[in-house]
Design an enzyme around this catalytic site. Structure first.
Site, PDB file in Angstrom:
ATOM      1  N   ASP A 102       0.756  -1.195   0.110  1.00 44.72           N
ATOM      2  CA  ASP A 102       0.103  -0.239  -0.144  1.00 44.72           C
ATOM      3  C   ASP A 102       0.324   0.956  -0.014  1.00 44.72           C
ATOM      4  OD1 ASP A 102      -2.500  -1.434  -0.459  1.00 44.72           O
ATOM      5  OD2 ASP A 102      -2.701  -1.517   2.256  1.00 44.72           O
TER       6      ASP A 102
HETATM    7  N1  URA Z   1      -1.342  -6.092   3.514  1.00 46.20           N
HETATM    8  C1  URA Z   1      -2.181  -4.811   3.714  1.00 46.20           C
HETATM    9  O1  URA Z   1      -3.261  -4.689   4.581  1.00 46.20           O
HETATM   10  N2  URA Z   1      -1.399  -3.647   2.722  1.00 46.20           N
HETATM   11  C2  URA Z   1      -0.189  -4.284   2.783  1.00 46.20           C
HETATM   12  O2  URA Z   1       0.590  -3.309   1.763  1.00 46.20           O
HETATM   13  C3  URA Z   1       0.197  -4.740   2.646  1.00 46.20           C
HETATM   14  C4  URA Z   1       0.220  -6.316   3.382  1.00 46.20           C
END
Ligand code: URA
Length: 240
Positions: A102
């Protein structure tokens, strides 16, 4: 013209010695034909496949490990014009990230232009372990920990068993630090898993992906993988 085992090794698939074993075992095809002769020479236009993996011997594969900072997207082209991980890792090849993190997640991210390896790593059957450190709102209780370990339902899908370790709990500020290891990579999976047991993720870092961590890289820094590391990745996706 170069010897087949040397070409396989130079492409980063495995060591020359291991390539020789694979050739002898009949696991190497040149232009669709099984080759078991060790001295066989190939030219750059020949198509080589090893254990079902097509090696592109006209192409220079590159493999990078990035310590992804917050505030950078892992899509290669962002519709909002935000900075992408490709603005950080300088390469003349068309590399792309192996899976997603993310915008606000930091930590381990691999990038490559080896589509065959990337696809296998991203496939759930590879069972690659990804370990995250999450700062969450609230105090984790044993029931929630057990639920995360066994798997929780997100959008009608039950997550695979996970490893969960509470690193610290601060009752005064009502926050916990939890380490979680999963073998899947659905969108926002870790955040959704904590959400499913009633905890909001405030901060998320991927501290490990397979054998890789970013202890030796500052945030935003990256390095090339070694030949040996690439060979390990291949062995992880080819083990059965
Ligand atoms: N899980 C998430 O919620 N975000 C990420 O960036 C990676 C795994």
């Amino acid at each position: 013209m170069e010897r087949l085992q040397k070409v396989i090794a130079n492409l980063g698939y495995c060591s020359r010695r291991h390539a020789e074993e694979l050739i002898k075992e009949g696991k190497v095809l040149v232009n669709g034909q099984v080759i078991t002769e060790l001295g066989t020479k190939v030219k750059s236009s020949d198509s080589i496949s090893v254990e079902g993996n097509i090696l592109d011997n006209n192409k220079n594969y590159e493999y990078y490990l990035l310590n992804k900072p917050r505030g950078v997207v892992t899509t290669t082209n962002d519709e909002f014009g935000r900075k992408t991980v490709l603005d950080l890792v300088i390469s003349s090849n068309r590399i792309y990230p192996v899976g997603r993190l993310d915008y606000d997640t930091t930590g381990v991210l691999l990038l490559t232009n080896d589509g065959n390896l990337a696809n296998k790593l991203m496939h759930p059957s590879s069972n690659i372990e990804k370990t995250y450190i999450a700062k969450i709102e609230g105090v984790m209780n044993p029931t929630s920990i057990m639920k995360l370990k066994k798997g929780v339902v997100i959008d009608g899908y039950k997550t695979r068993p996970a490893k969960v370790k509470v690193k610290s709990i601060d009752k005064k500020i009502n926050k916990s630090i939890v380490q979680i290891t999963i073998t899947e990579g659905k969108n926002h999976q870790v955040k959704n898993m904590f959400e499913a047991v009633g905890h909001k993720v405030l901060k998320l870092k991927r501290e490990k992906y397979a054998i890789f961590d970013v202890k030796d890289l500052k945030v935003g820094e990256y390095r090339k993988l070694t030949f040996k590391e690439v060979a390990i990745l291949y062995s992880l996706v080819n083990k059965k």
